[in-house]
Design a protein around this motif. Structure first.
Motif, short mmCIF file in Angstrom:
data_model
loop_
_atom_site.label_atom_id
_atom_site.label_comp_id
_atom_site.label_asym_id
_atom_site.label_seq_id
_atom_site.Cartn_x
_atom_site.Cartn_y
_atom_site.Cartn_z
N ARG A 105 0.83 -1.20 0.00
CA ARG A 105 0.00 0.00 0.00
C ARG A 105 0.86 1.25 0.00
O ARG A 105 0.36 2.36 -0.04
CB ARG A 105 -0.91 0.02 1.24
N ARG A 106 2.15 1.03 0.09
CA ARG A 106 3.04 2.19 0.11
C ARG A 106 3.33 2.63 -1.30
O ARG A 106 3.67 1.83 -2.17
CB ARG A 106 4.38 1.80 0.76
N LEU A 107 3.27 3.91 -1.49
CA LEU A 107 3.59 4.49 -2.80
C LEU A 107 5.02 4.14 -3.17
O LEU A 107 5.34 3.85 -4.33
CB LEU A 107 3.39 6.00 -2.70
N ARG A 108 5.89 4.17 -2.16
CA ARG A 108 7.31 3.93 -2.41
C ARG A 108 7.54 2.58 -3.08
O ARG A 108 8.34 2.45 -4.00
CB ARG A 108 8.04 3.97 -1.06
N THR A 109 6.82 1.55 -2.58
CA THR A 109 6.99 0.21 -3.15
C THR A 109 6.63 0.22 -4.63
O THR A 109 7.36 -0.34 -5.46
CB THR A 109 6.08 -0.77 -2.39
N TRP A 110 5.54 0.88 -4.96
CA TRP A 110 5.10 0.91 -6.36
C TRP A 110 6.03 1.76 -7.20
O TRP A 110 6.24 1.48 -8.39
CB TRP A 110 3.66 1.38 -6.46
N ALA A 111 6.62 2.79 -6.61
CA ALA A 111 7.57 3.61 -7.35
C ALA A 111 8.78 2.77 -7.73
O ALA A 111 9.29 2.85 -8.86
CB ALA A 111 8.00 4.81 -6.50
N MET A 112 9.22 1.91 -6.79
CA MET A 112 10.38 1.07 -7.08
C MET A 112 10.05 0.03 -8.13
O MET A 112 10.84 -0.26 -9.03
CB MET A 112 10.87 0.41 -5.78
N ILE A 113 8.85 -0.55 -8.02
CA ILE A 113 8.45 -1.54 -9.01
C ILE A 113 8.32 -0.87 -10.39
O ILE A 113 8.74 -1.43 -11.41
CB ILE A 113 7.13 -2.21 -8.57
N GLY A 114 7.80 0.34 -10.40
CA GLY A 114 7.70 1.09 -11.64
C GLY A 114 9.07 1.35 -12.25
O GLY A 114 9.28 1.19 -13.46
N ALA A 115 10.03 1.73 -11.39
CA ALA A 115 11.38 1.99 -11.87
C ALA A 115 12.00 0.73 -12.46
O ALA A 115 12.67 0.77 -13.50
CB ALA A 115 12.24 2.52 -10.73
N LEU A 116 11.74 -0.41 -11.78
CA LEU A 116 12.27 -1.67 -12.30
C LEU A 116 11.64 -2.01 -13.64
O LEU A 116 12.31 -2.52 -14.55
CB LEU A 116 12.00 -2.80 -11.29
N ALA A 117 10.35 -1.73 -13.79
CA ALA A 117 9.66 -2.02 -15.04
C ALA A 117 10.19 -1.15 -16.18
O ALA A 117 10.15 -1.54 -17.35
CB ALA A 117 8.15 -1.81 -14.88
N LEU A 118 10.71 0.01 -15.81
CA LEU A 118 11.24 0.92 -16.82
C LEU A 118 12.51 0.38 -17.49
O LEU A 118 12.80 0.73 -18.63
CB LEU A 118 11.55 2.29 -16.20
N ILE A 119 13.24 -0.46 -16.77
CA ILE A 119 14.51 -0.95 -17.32
C ILE A 119 14.30 -1.71 -18.64
O ILE A 119 14.87 -1.33 -19.66
CB ILE A 119 15.25 -1.83 -16.28
N PRO A 120 13.48 -2.77 -18.65
CA PRO A 120 13.27 -3.46 -19.93
C PRO A 120 12.62 -2.57 -20.98
O PRO A 120 12.95 -2.66 -22.17
CB PRO A 120 12.37 -4.65 -19.57
#
Lengths: 326, 278
Positions: free
Chosen positions: B22-37
Motif C-alpha cells: 500500500r506504500r507508494l514507495r513500493t510501487w515507485a520502485m516496481i515502476g522503476a524496475l519495469a522501466l529498465i526493460p
C-alpha cells in the motif's frame, strides 16, 4: 472516599495487584533513569502515575510492557511476570506509550487493523467490527477512511487510545492520554476512562498534569528523578501535606488563645483581623476549630479551610522550577 | 479467544504484505524496475539498424531477432545495481522503519512477538524480491513481444525451446534471482535492527551489495569469491541450457542459506534483547 464501583469478579488466579514491581531499576550508562521503584497498583483502580518530564515514567512503562529490559528488579503484570510471560499477559493489556504512532500512508482504520493483526490472539473474523467499535468509542468514525497523515495531533491521540481499546482489556496503561487534546477531548477521555473503570478495567495513567490526575484517579504514585517518592490514595497524599485555616475575626487575641489551646501555632498577618494556622495536629478538622472558636465566644467573620493542595505536595516532592531531571 | 490461540497468526504476514504494497514507495520502485526493460527495448527498436556490435549487456544483440530476449537483457542490467538498491530499501526498512515511525512499540505490545515479527518482516522482504524480479522479467517479455518478432528461443547450448518452454525457463530464472537476493535481504534485516534511522540501514545494505561485487571483481581475492553473496548473481546461464545444469543453482542456494543463517542469527541476537526506546 473510594467511590463504590462494580468490580468485575476477579479471574481465577488474580492477585491483589494489576501491576506490582519490586526494586525496578533501569540504568542507561551512568544514569539511573529508574531507581528501585516499588509500584503497587490495586486491581480496579484508576491509578495516576505522576512526575515531571524526565522523571522516569515512560521508561518505567516501557519496562512494564517488556519493551525495555530492567537492569534489575521484578515486574508482575496481571498474573504474569514480565517480560517472561509477555505472550500470555500482553493481549489483556491495552497501551498508549509515549504518544500515538501511525503509518501515515494508511487510513485510521487500516492502522488499527494492522495493530490488531499483530496480536495472534485476536480473531480476524471480528476484526472489522472491533476496529469500528474502537473508532466509534474515541469519536473517530467520521475520519476512519482518511489517511492518518492528515490527522490532527488530537486525532492521532484518539487513534492511539482506540488502539488500546481494540480488545477487551483487564489493564490499560495510558501514557499522557490527553496530550494534544482540546478541553472537550480531554473531557471525553476522562469520561471514557471513567466508563472503562466502571467496567472493571484497571487503568494506569501517567501524566505530568496534576489537575488531570486529581480529577481521574483514586490512587497515585509520584516519580522524581527516577525514584518513587510517594504512593497512596489521593487523600493520603493530600493529608501528608498540611491543611490551613484562615480566620477573619475582630477578636484576634481570643482567637489566638483558642488556636493555641488546640495545639496550633497561629500566625497573624498584616491585617490584624486575619489569623492563620497550619492544621498541624493530626485529626484536627477545620470544623472542630470553628466549634472551639464559637464556644469561646470569638466572633468569627469568616473561616476558610484550604486543604493541602496536591500541587503543593507535588512540588514539595518533585522540586520546583523548569529543570528537567537529567 | 482459545480457538484463535491455535492459529499460526498468519494474519500478520498478510498485514505485512498489505502494508508493503500500500506504500507508494513500493510501487515507485516496481515502476522503476519495469522501466529498465522498456527503456532497453525502446532504445534498441529506435536505433535498430541491424548493426549488432557485440558490445553492451549480454543478450542485447539478440533482441532484434527475438523480443523474448528483452527479459534476459534487462535482468542482466538490473541485477548488479537496481535490484540490490530496491531490496536494500525494503530490507533496510524492515525494523528500522517501524522503529522510526514508533509503530514498532505498538506491534511488540500487541504482542507480535519479536521472533515472529522478524520472520514476518523477512517473509515480506523475500516476497518483494520475487515481485521485483518478476516485474523485470514479465515487463521485458511483454514489451519485447510488442516491439520485436517473437519465436522459439535458441538456448546457450544451441537447443531450441518453444515459447511455453521459454516462459518456464524465465520463471525459473526469476526464482534463481530471488534466491540470489535472499542473502542480501538477511543482511538488510540485520542492519535494520541496529538503527532507528531507516535511510541509514537502506544505504548500508545497498552499499554492501556494491562492495561485495567490487571484491568479486578483484582477481587478487579469488579465494574469497566463492564466499561473497554476490558470487552467483549472474550465474543463471546454466538455466538456459538443455538439459538444465543445476550446479550453480544448488551452490547459490547453499551460499544464500549460509548468509540467511548467519545474519538471521545476528538479527535475532540483536533484536530479541534490544530495548525499544523509539
Amino acid at each position: 472516599m473510594e467511590p463504590a464501583r462494580a468490580v468485575r469478579a476477579p479471574r481465577a488466579s488474580a492477585g491483589e495487584f494489576a501491576i506490582e514491581t519490586h526494586g525496578l531499576t533501569k540504568v542507561f550508562g551512568k544514569q539511573r533513569a529508574v531507581d528501585g521503584v516499588d509500584l503497587a497498583v490495586p486491581r480496579g483502580t484508576v491509578f495516576g502515575f505522576l512526575g515531571p518530564n524526565g522523571s522516569g515514567k515512560t521508561t518505567t512503562i516501557r519496562m512494564l510492557l517488556g519493551l525495555a529490559a530492567a537492569t534489575s528488579g521484578e515486574i508482575r503484570l496481571l498474573d504474569g511476570a514480565m517480560p517472561k510471560d509477555a505472550r500470555a499477559v500482553l493481549p489483556r493489556v491495552g497501551a498508549l506509550v509515549e504518544g500515538p504512532a501511525i503509518y501515515p500512508f494508511l487510513s485510521g482504520r487500516a492502522n488499527l487493523q494492522r495493530f490488531d493483526a499483530a496480536d495472534r490472539h485476536t480473531s480476524p473474523a471480528t476484526r472489522n467490527a472491533r476496529v469500528d467499535a474502537a473508532l466509534e468509542r474515541v469519536g473517530l468514525s467520521h475520519a476512519a477512511k482518511k489517511r492518518a497523515h492528515a490527522y490532527s495531533l488530537g486525532m492521532k491521540q484518539r487513534l492511539g487510545i482506540a488502539n488500546a481499546l481494540l480488545a477487551p482489556r483487564d489493564l490499560l496503561i495510558l501514557d499522557e492520554p490527553t496530550n494534544g487534546l482540546d478541553p472537550q477531548g480531554t473531557r471525553e477521555v476522562r469520561n471514557l476512562i471513567k466508563s472503562l473503570s466502571d467496567d472493571g478495567t484497571t487503568i494506569f495513567v501517567s501524566s505530568h498534569l496534576l489537575a488531570e490526575v486529581e480529577q481521574m484517579c483514586t490512587r497515585i504514585a509520584v516519580m522524581s528523578a527516577g525514584q518513587l517518592v510517594a504512593q497512596g490514595t489521593l487523600d493520603e497524599l493530600r493529608s501528608a501535606g498540611t491543611a490551613r485555616v484562615r480566620i477573619t475575626t475582630p477578636d484576634h487575641a481570643d482567637a489566638h488563645r483558642v488556636l493555641t489551646g488546640l495545639g496550633l501555632v497561629p500566625e497573624i498577618h498584616g491585617r490584624d483581623d486575619v489569623i492563620t494556622a497550619e492544621l498541624s495536629v493530626p485529626g484536627l478538622q477545620p470544623e472542630t476549630v470553628n466549634a472551639a472558636l464559637v464556644r469561646a465566644d470569638v466572633r468569627v467573620r469568616g473561616l476558610e479551610a484550604s486543604g493541602a493542595s496536591l500541587e503543593d505536595r507535588f512540588v514539595a516532592l518533585t522540586g520546583e522550577g523548569f529543570d528537567v531531571a537529567g | 479467544m482459545l480457538q484463535a490461540d491455535r492459529s499460526l497468526g498468519l494474519t500478520l504476514v498478510v498485514s505485512e504484505i498489505t502494508v508493503l504494497f500500500r506504500r507508494l514507495r513500493t510501487w515507485a520502485m516496481i515502476g522503476a524496475l519495469a522501466l529498465i526493460p522498456i527503456l532497453i527495448a525502446v532504445v534498441v527498436r529506435v536505433s535498430s539498424d541491424g548493426a549488432a556490435s557485440g558490445r553492451g549487456p549480454a543478450f542485447l544483440d539478440s533482441i532484434t531477432q527475438n523480443g523474448l530476449f528483452v527479459s534476459l537483457t534487462a535482468l542482466t542490467v538490473a541485477i548488479p545495481l537496481f535490484l540490490p538498491l530496491t531490496i536494500g530499501v525494503v530490507a533496510g526498512d524492515t525494523i528500522a522503519g517501524e522503529a522510526n515511525l514508533g509503530t514498532l512499540r505498538y506491534l511488540l505490545v500487541a504482542p507480535a512477538g519479536r521472533v515472529r515479527l522478524l520472520l514476518v518482516k523477512y517473509a515480506g522482504a523475500a516476497l518483494f524480491c520475487f515481485v521485483a524480479t518478476l516485474t523485470v522479467v514479465v515487463t521485458g517479455a511483454v514489451i519485447g513481444a510488442l516491439l520485436f518478432p517473437v519465436g522459439p528461443v535458441t538456448l546457450l547450448s544451441g537447443d531450441t525451446v518453444g515459447i511455453p518452454g521459454y516462459f518456464g525457463r524465465l520463471l525459473l530464472l526469476a526464482l534463481y534471482v530471488t534466491v540470489s537476493l535472499m542473502g542480501l535481504s538477511a543482511i538488510g534485516l540485520f542492519i535494520s535492527t541496529l538503527t532507528t534511522i531507516p535511510v541509514g540501514a537502506m544505504a548500508a545494505t545497498a552499499a554492501l551489495a556494491a562492495v561485495s561485487q567490487i571484491l568479486g571483481a578483484l582477481p587478487q581475492l579469488e579465494w574469497l569469491h566463492p564466499w561473497l553473496f554476490t558470487h552467483y548473481w549472474l550465474g543463471f546461464g546454466d538455466l538456459l541450457r538443455q538439459p538444465i545444469v543445476w550446479n550453480s543453482f544448488a551452490d547459490n542456494v547453499l551460499l544464500q542459506l549460509g548468509y540467511i543463517a548467519v545474519f538471521g542469527a545476528l538479527a535475532y541476537g540483536r533484536f530479541s534483547t534490544k530495548d525499544i526506546l523509539s
